[in-house]
Design a protein around this motif. Structure first.
Motif, PDB file in Angstrom:
ATOM      1  N   ARG A   3       0.962  -0.670  -0.054  1.00 50.73           N
ATOM      2  CA  ARG A   3       0.035   0.146  -0.163  1.00 50.73           C
ATOM      3  C   ARG A   3       0.644   1.252   0.090  1.00 50.73           C
ATOM      4  N   ARG A   4       2.448   1.193   0.827  1.00 51.19           N
ATOM      5  CA  ARG A   4       2.818   2.136   0.808  1.00 51.19           C
ATOM      6  C   ARG A   4       3.739   2.155  -0.498  1.00 51.19           C
ATOM      7  N   VAL A   5       3.924   1.645  -1.354  1.00 47.89           N
ATOM      8  CA  VAL A   5       4.161   1.612  -2.484  1.00 47.89           C
ATOM      9  C   VAL A   5       3.124   2.088  -3.831  1.00 47.89           C
ATOM     10  N   ALA A   6       2.275   1.966  -3.793  1.00 46.50           N
ATOM     11  CA  ALA A   6       1.299   1.847  -4.164  1.00 46.50           C
ATOM     12  C   ALA A   6       0.558   3.535  -3.802  1.00 46.50           C
ATOM     13  N   ARG A   7       0.431   4.147  -2.759  1.00 53.67           N
ATOM     14  CA  ARG A   7       0.300   5.815  -2.679  1.00 53.67           C
ATOM     15  C   ARG A   7       1.183   6.306  -3.425  1.00 53.67           C
ATOM     16  N   ALA A  11      -0.047   8.866  -6.271  1.00 53.72           N
ATOM     17  CA  ALA A  11       0.244  10.072  -5.944  1.00 53.72           C
ATOM     18  C   ALA A  11       1.543  10.600  -7.835  1.00 53.72           C
ATOM     19  N   GLN A  12       1.852   9.932  -7.738  1.00 47.76           N
ATOM     20  CA  GLN A  12       3.379  10.147  -9.461  1.00 47.76           C
ATOM     21  C   GLN A  12       1.575  10.185 -10.171  1.00 47.76           C
ATOM     22  N   ALA A  13       0.831   9.607 -10.405  1.00 50.14           N
ATOM     23  CA  ALA A  13       0.147   9.838 -11.638  1.00 50.14           C
ATOM     24  C   ALA A  13      -0.673  10.783 -11.706  1.00 50.14           C
ATOM     25  N   PRO A  24      -5.379   8.853 -17.548  1.00 56.42           N
ATOM     26  CA  PRO A  24      -5.003   8.395 -16.877  1.00 56.42           C
ATOM     27  C   PRO A  24      -4.442   6.818 -16.437  1.00 56.42           C
ATOM     28  N   ASP A  25      -4.467   5.998 -17.681  1.00 54.38           N
ATOM     29  CA  ASP A  25      -3.576   4.758 -17.823  1.00 54.38           C
ATOM     30  C   ASP A  25      -2.751   4.686 -18.108  1.00 54.38           C
ATOM     31  N   LEU A  26      -1.649   5.924 -18.631  1.00 56.96           N
ATOM     32  CA  LEU A  26      -0.595   5.957 -19.757  1.00 56.96           C
ATOM     33  C   LEU A  26       0.565   6.619 -18.283  1.00 56.96           C
ATOM     34  N   ALA A  27      -0.676   7.043 -17.542  1.00 60.39           N
ATOM     35  CA  ALA A  27      -0.133   7.822 -16.379  1.00 60.39           C
ATOM     36  C   ALA A  27       0.590   6.608 -15.351  1.00 60.39           C
ATOM     37  N   MET A  28      -0.405   5.899 -15.263  1.00 57.93           N
ATOM     38  CA  MET A  28      -0.418   4.838 -14.409  1.00 57.93           C
ATOM     39  C   MET A  28       1.063   3.873 -14.833  1.00 57.93           C
ATOM     40  N   GLU A  29       0.447   3.609 -15.995  1.00 56.18           N
ATOM     41  CA  GLU A  29       1.880   2.394 -16.473  1.00 56.18           C
ATOM     42  C   GLU A  29       3.083   3.841 -16.301  1.00 56.18           C
TER      43      GLU A  29
END
Length: 135
Positions: A3-7, A11-13, A24-29
């Motif tokens: 969860r820490r890494v997911a947060r 935040a970066q995305a 959103p999908d490109l940012a998350m990737e």
């Protein structure tokens, strides 16, 4: 991905989505390291924050003294939005855990002053959220 890494990745995305209008999908990737696999929590944070952005911004804006939401740093804004979304809509995580994680994220990106700023904005916003829930 814990969860820490997911947060952190969320935040970066959210930062990318806000600043350079990345999909959103490109940012998350783009924020994932080579071997990282996204999890449901990561997706929930990004999509949920985007879905409730107007409501989240309302809470943040109401608790800024002498500022508008547009004057907050992009990273701080992304973290505050995400934390408030998590506190309000992710039921299996205690509010104090989310609160502390958001402050630590803000400090990591912006130092002690950013942590204090995040503490103030989130404290007041949580109080406002709770008042709305009780009415």
């Amino acid at each position: 991905m814990n969860r820490r890494v997911a947060r952190l990745r969320a935040a970066q995305a959210l930062y990318q989505i806000d600043v350079i209008k990345t999909e959103p999908d490109l940012a998350m990737e783009s924020v994932l390291d080579d071997e990282e696999q996204p999890n449901d929590f990561f997706h929930q944070l990004v999509y949920g924050t985007l879905e409730h952005k107007e409501e989240l911004d309302g809470w943040i804006s109401s608790n800024l003294q002498g500022y508008t939401i547009d004057r907050i740093g992009h990273v701080d804004r992304a973290i505050a939005r995400m934390a408030l979304f998590e506190m309000k809509y992710v039921e299996d995580i205690p509010v104090n855990v989310t609160f502390n994680e958001a402050i630590e994220l803000a400090k990591a990106f912006g130092g002690e002053e950013a942590g204090r700023f995040m503490n103030g904005v989130l404290s007041n916003s949580v109080d406002m959220m709770n008042e709305e829930s009780n009415n």
